[in-house]
Design a protein around this motif. Structure first.
Motif, short mmCIF file in Angstrom:
data_model
loop_
_atom_site.label_atom_id
_atom_site.label_comp_id
_atom_site.label_asym_id
_atom_site.label_seq_id
_atom_site.Cartn_x
_atom_site.Cartn_y
_atom_site.Cartn_z
N ALA A 489 0.84 -1.21 0.00
CA ALA A 489 0.00 0.00 0.00
C ALA A 489 0.87 1.25 0.00
O ALA A 489 1.96 1.27 0.59
N TYR A 490 0.38 2.28 -0.70
CA TYR A 490 1.04 3.58 -0.73
C TYR A 490 0.31 4.50 0.23
O TYR A 490 -0.93 4.55 0.24
N PRO A 491 1.02 5.22 1.09
CA PRO A 491 2.47 5.41 1.16
C PRO A 491 3.15 4.57 2.25
O PRO A 491 4.35 4.72 2.46
N SER A 492 2.40 3.72 2.93
CA SER A 492 2.97 3.04 4.09
C SER A 492 4.06 2.05 3.70
O SER A 492 5.03 1.85 4.45
N ASP A 493 3.97 1.42 2.51
CA ASP A 493 4.92 0.38 2.12
C ASP A 493 5.92 0.84 1.06
O ASP A 493 6.68 0.03 0.54
N GLY A 494 5.90 2.10 0.73
CA GLY A 494 6.85 2.61 -0.27
C GLY A 494 6.37 3.93 -0.82
O GLY A 494 5.16 4.18 -0.92
N LEU A 495 7.35 4.80 -1.19
CA LEU A 495 7.02 6.13 -1.72
C LEU A 495 7.22 6.22 -3.22
O LEU A 495 7.09 7.29 -3.80
N SER A 496 7.55 5.10 -3.85
CA SER A 496 7.68 5.05 -5.30
C SER A 496 7.12 3.72 -5.78
O SER A 496 6.97 2.77 -5.00
N LEU A 497 6.80 3.66 -7.07
CA LEU A 497 6.26 2.42 -7.60
C LEU A 497 7.28 1.29 -7.51
O LEU A 497 6.92 0.14 -7.25
N THR A 498 8.57 1.62 -7.66
CA THR A 498 9.60 0.59 -7.54
C THR A 498 9.61 -0.01 -6.14
O THR A 498 9.67 -1.24 -5.97
N ASP A 499 9.51 0.86 -5.12
CA ASP A 499 9.48 0.36 -3.74
C ASP A 499 8.23 -0.47 -3.49
O ASP A 499 8.27 -1.50 -2.80
N LEU A 500 7.09 -0.01 -4.03
CA LEU A 500 5.84 -0.74 -3.82
C LEU A 500 5.89 -2.11 -4.49
O LEU A 500 5.42 -3.11 -3.92
N LEU A 501 6.46 -2.17 -5.70
CA LEU A 501 6.59 -3.46 -6.38
C LEU A 501 7.53 -4.39 -5.63
O LEU A 501 7.29 -5.60 -5.53
N ARG A 502 8.59 -3.83 -5.08
CA ARG A 502 9.52 -4.64 -4.31
C ARG A 502 8.83 -5.21 -3.07
O ARG A 502 9.00 -6.39 -2.73
N SER A 503 8.03 -4.39 -2.39
CA SER A 503 7.31 -4.85 -1.21
C SER A 503 6.28 -5.91 -1.57
O SER A 503 6.16 -6.95 -0.90
N ALA A 504 5.52 -5.66 -2.66
CA ALA A 504 4.51 -6.64 -3.08
C ALA A 504 5.18 -7.94 -3.53
O ALA A 504 4.66 -9.03 -3.27
#
Length: 524
Positions: A489-504
């Motif tokens: 989820a944005y912004p709790s799990d990442g502040l960019s799409l790259t970070d969000l994809l890495r978390s997912a």
């Protein structure tokens, strides 16, 4: 006024008039020196205007040579022919005129040749000069103004001398009208020049005003010719041109009734052997017909009919026209002339180009196999949400048994399987969701404004329920759908799409390690 109308009124329409007058004058009485010089005058005006049209519309990269080696010589030849014509008509200088005429032609061309030898082309005419400033060199401008204005004024003096000397009432009347028309044109040119030098008007606007004044003078000359029969009648030739014209021409009275149509117009409005009423079948884009627009016309006002029209074609298609209306005052009544230019093919080409552009835009943002958004489109949607500060969640889905389907049933069945998955995801999604395929057997869902983190797993499980409820069929064999999904989820799990994809992706592989076929929410 749009560019097409401006070109038509200031260049193309005057060219038609000059060409028409030149043919008339020469064919009717080619033995008369008056007619020959007047015909050549019209042809030089035609050449000048066509040079302007070619320069501004077709070959603007050759603007400098066209202006210096075509337009300027044609303009100098035109004003020299004007002096010559006035000398012939007035007969004021008698035998002296045959000595003056060579000097009339030789002086401007000699000075212009000196300018061409002395200065380079870009110095004499610089098209890059804009902002209302003339592109002509000051000496070039002085030469143009001196000879154009001076020769027109000299023509006025010659006509005035002939008028005072003549004892023929009819010739005096003709000379008087020609004198007044030249004075009006001279005054108009001086006014436009002052406006241009004062930067009140731009160079293109001034050129349009010059052309308009020249056209009005030719029309005034035509009126004098018709009224006093000073030059031969050209009604028969006009009728020939009317009959053979490539465009549809319709002559209407002020009530809108059709008085006459040329063969091209008759061909357009012929359907099944019966002629249609052009004013009733020609429609504007707002649904009103030409007849309705004509009925709205107020006395003394021009009808509101210029623009684009369409009519149902006999073969079931749609013909589109660009209409230009001109009032034609006659002795008995005022008539309206409609010039209809067929732009059907042009409009069809524009529509096809727009459709092609729309298709290419769609292909650039969508996966060609499934029709879902591709990686670029997903990135753009995520960037938009982040810039707006909008919360969203992403669901990264990886199919567990895709390689087995490809190896067992072949790649065609694998493609069908991916299409089936995309259909299930569409059924499971909501209107605001963004569905995408990242490549291979990886899918992604962007969920705007998701529920709270502790409720996210249950919400995603409900959304992806159709994947398990609709197995994939190959022949009579049902293949259940198994998938692993990771959620961030944005912004709790990442502040960019790259970070969000890495978390997912980390949450997804947690499912893979625990036996696959499940959903996991990233825990930071």
């Amino acid at each position: 006024m749009n560019e097409i109308s401006l070109d038509f009124l200031t260049i193309l329409l005057p060219s038609y008039v000059y060409f028409y007058m030149a043919i008339t004058l020469y064919v009717r009485n080619r033995k008369s020196p008056h007619n020959r010089v007047a015909s050549l005058l019209m042809l030089t005006l035609l050449s000048y205007f066509m040079g302007e049209y070619i320069k501004s519309t077709l070959y603007n990269m050759y603007e400098v040579p066209i202006v210096l080696y075509w337009n300027v010589p044609m303009l100098l030849l035109t004003i020299s022919l004007l002096i010559h014509l006035c000398l012939l008509i007035s007969g004021a200088l008698g035998k002296l005129a045959r000595w003056i005429t060579p000097a009339v032609y030789g002086l401007p061309f000699s000075l212009y040749a000196i300018l061409l030898i002395t200065f380079n082309d870009r110095s004499l005419y610089n098209p890059e000069v804009t902002g209302g400033v003339t592109p002509l060199h000051p000496i070039m401008l002085v030469l143009a103004v001196t000879f154009v204005g001076g020769y027109i004024l000299s023509s006025v003096v010659i006509l005035a001398a002939g008028w005072r000397r003549s004892r023929n009432p009819r010739q005096r009347k003709v000379l008087q009208l020609l004198l007044l028309s030249l004075l009006a044109m001279f005054g108009w040119f001086m006014l436009v020049t002052v406006l241009l030098q004062s930067e009140i008007t731009t160079s293109p606007e001034s050129m349009a005003l010059y052309f308009s004044g020249c056209l009005l003078w030719v029309l005034a000359l035509r009126t004098i010719v018709n009224k006093y029969d000073f030059l031969p009648d050209y009604r028969e030739l006009f009728h020939t041109l009317f009959e053979s014209g490539p465009n549809a021409i319709i002559l209407l009275d002020k009530q809108g009734a059709v008085k006459e149509m040329n063969p091209r117009a008759a061909m357009v409005f012929e359907s099944g052997g019966a002629s249609m009423d052009p004013t009733s079948c020609l429609c504007f884009d707002d649904g009103t017909t030409l007849r309705e627009r004509l009925q709205e016309r107020r006395p003394g006002k021009r009808p509101r009919i210029d623009g684009e029209l369409h009519v149902a074609a006999s073969e079931g298609g749609r013909a589109e026209f660009l209409v230009q209306a001109d009032a034609l005052p006659s002795i008995e009544e005022e008539l309206l002339v409609l010039h209809l230019t067929d732009v059907t093919r042009l409009k069809e080409a524009e529509r096809r180009l727009a459709e092609s552009e729309q298709r290419y835009r769609h292909l650039a943002h969508h996966d060609t196999l499934t029709g879902l958004c591709n990686r670029m489109a997903v990135n753009e949607q995520a960037d938009v949400m982040m810039k707006r500060g909008q919360r969203f969640a992403i669901v990264l889905i990886d199919l567990d048994n895709f390689k087995w389907i490809n190896d067992t049933f072949g790649h065609v069945a694998g493609d069908d399987f991916l299409i089936h998955i995309s259909s299930c995801l569409r059924r499971a999604s909501r209107p605001d969701d963004v569905l995408g395929r990242l490549g291979g057997d990886e899918f992604i869902i962007l969920i705007p404004e998701p529920v709270r983190t502790e409720e996210l797993l249950g919400d995603i499980t409900n959304r992806l329920g159709p994947l398990g409820q609709h197995p994939f069929l190959i022949g009579q064999e049902k293949i259940p759908i198994s998938y692993s999904a990771g959620v961030s989820a944005y912004p709790s799990d990442g502040l960019s799409l790259t970070d969000l994809l890495r978390s997912a992706d980390e949450a997804l592989y947690r499912v893979k390690r625990n036996g696959k076929n499940g959903i996991s929410v990233f825990a930071s």
